[in-house]
Scaffold this motif. Structure first.
Motif, PDB file in Angstrom:
ATOM      1  N   LYS A  27      29.436  36.467  -1.219  1.00 31.81           N
ATOM      2  CA  LYS A  27      29.380  36.177   0.222  1.00 31.81           C
ATOM      3  C   LYS A  27      29.957  34.791   0.431  1.00 31.81           C
ATOM      4  N   GLY A  28      30.887  34.692   1.372  1.00 30.10           N
ATOM      5  CA  GLY A  28      31.476  33.396   1.677  1.00 30.10           C
ATOM      6  C   GLY A  28      30.809  32.763   2.875  1.00 30.10           C
ATOM      7  N   ARG A  43      33.763  33.628  -1.624  1.00 30.04           N
ATOM      8  CA  ARG A  43      33.333  35.014  -1.405  1.00 30.04           C
ATOM      9  C   ARG A  43      33.491  35.833  -2.687  1.00 30.04           C
TER      10      ARG A  43
END
Length: 232
Positions: free
Chosen positions: A25-26, A20
């Motif tokens: 964004k993970g 992330r």
């Protein structure tokens, strides 16, 4: 040895935070499977808004190249954490992305000095047929592997290891510094044979959700990971 659920949860949480921070964004979820000397992390719903736009424009190689650059800095941190938390001294590390499924895989293999040789292969449905099909694909893309092993890590994770698959021209490309170009090309070519291959589901008698592949060119070694849905 299979690590307890808490350790697997902590590993998933740590890797998710790393991704992330690096990508913005993970993954929505990470499933950790450990059967030493192997650790496999399966990532789901992992695609940033920018990558979605690039994917719509068919810029797959741009996404792959950018991720490769970022992973070079993340892999040492992941290895250090696995050593700290699980006592796993990871010598080899592989990864691949299923961009069409917004998925990914990471595979760590402990050093043989720590754990001796890989644990004995166990039988599973369709093993011999799967080995023959992978050797056929290897023959079409490069050459049949000198050695081929496979391990059912758990009912959802099948790991295949090939040794000795590089041909002379590939070794020369690596020697003169074209390793990343070769990786991108091989990834695209091999996965065109591995994906949408109905033979695998027929051999394994289960639904194949994803197929991943990666190489360690300096070891002349490759891993293929099948993620399965045994309920199907």
């Amino acid at each position: 040895m299979i690590l307890d659920k808490q350790a697997q949860t902590e590993i998933a949480g740590y890797v998710g935070r790393l991704l992330r921070e690096a990508f913005g964004k993970g993954p929505q979820s990470i499933f950790v499977s450990i059967n030493r000397p192997y650790v496999v992390l399966y990532l789901r719903n992992f695609l940033s808004p920018t990558e979605k736009i690039l994917l719509q424009q068919d810029q797959v190689h741009s996404i792959q190249a950018t991720r490769d650059l970022l992973m070079k800095s993340l892999i040492p941190e992941i290895k250090a954490y696995l050593l700290l938390l699980a006592g796993m001294n990871i010598r080899e590390f592989y990864y691949d992305w299923g961009l069409h499924n917004q998925s990914g895989i990471m595979v760590g293999i402990e050093s043989e000095e720590e754990h001796g040789q890989s644990f004995p292969e166990a039988a599973y449905t369709g093993k011999e047929e799967l080995h023959r099909e992978i050797q056929t694909i290897s023959q079409q893309v490069e050459k049949p592997a000198d050695e081929l092993f496979s391990y059912l890590i758990n009912e959802r994770t099948l790991l295949v290891i090939r040794k000795g698959i590089l041909i002379s021209i590939e070794k020369e490309l690596i020697r003169i510094g074209h390793e990343e170009s070769l990786r991108l090309a091989k990834r695209s070519l091999e996965k065109s044979h591995l994906h949408n291959n109905g033979h695998f589901q027929r051999f394994l008698k289960t639904d194949v959700i994803d197929v991943f592949v990666d190489w360690d060119f300096h070891l002349d070694k490759s891993v293929i990971v099948f993620t399965l849905n045994p309920g199907q």
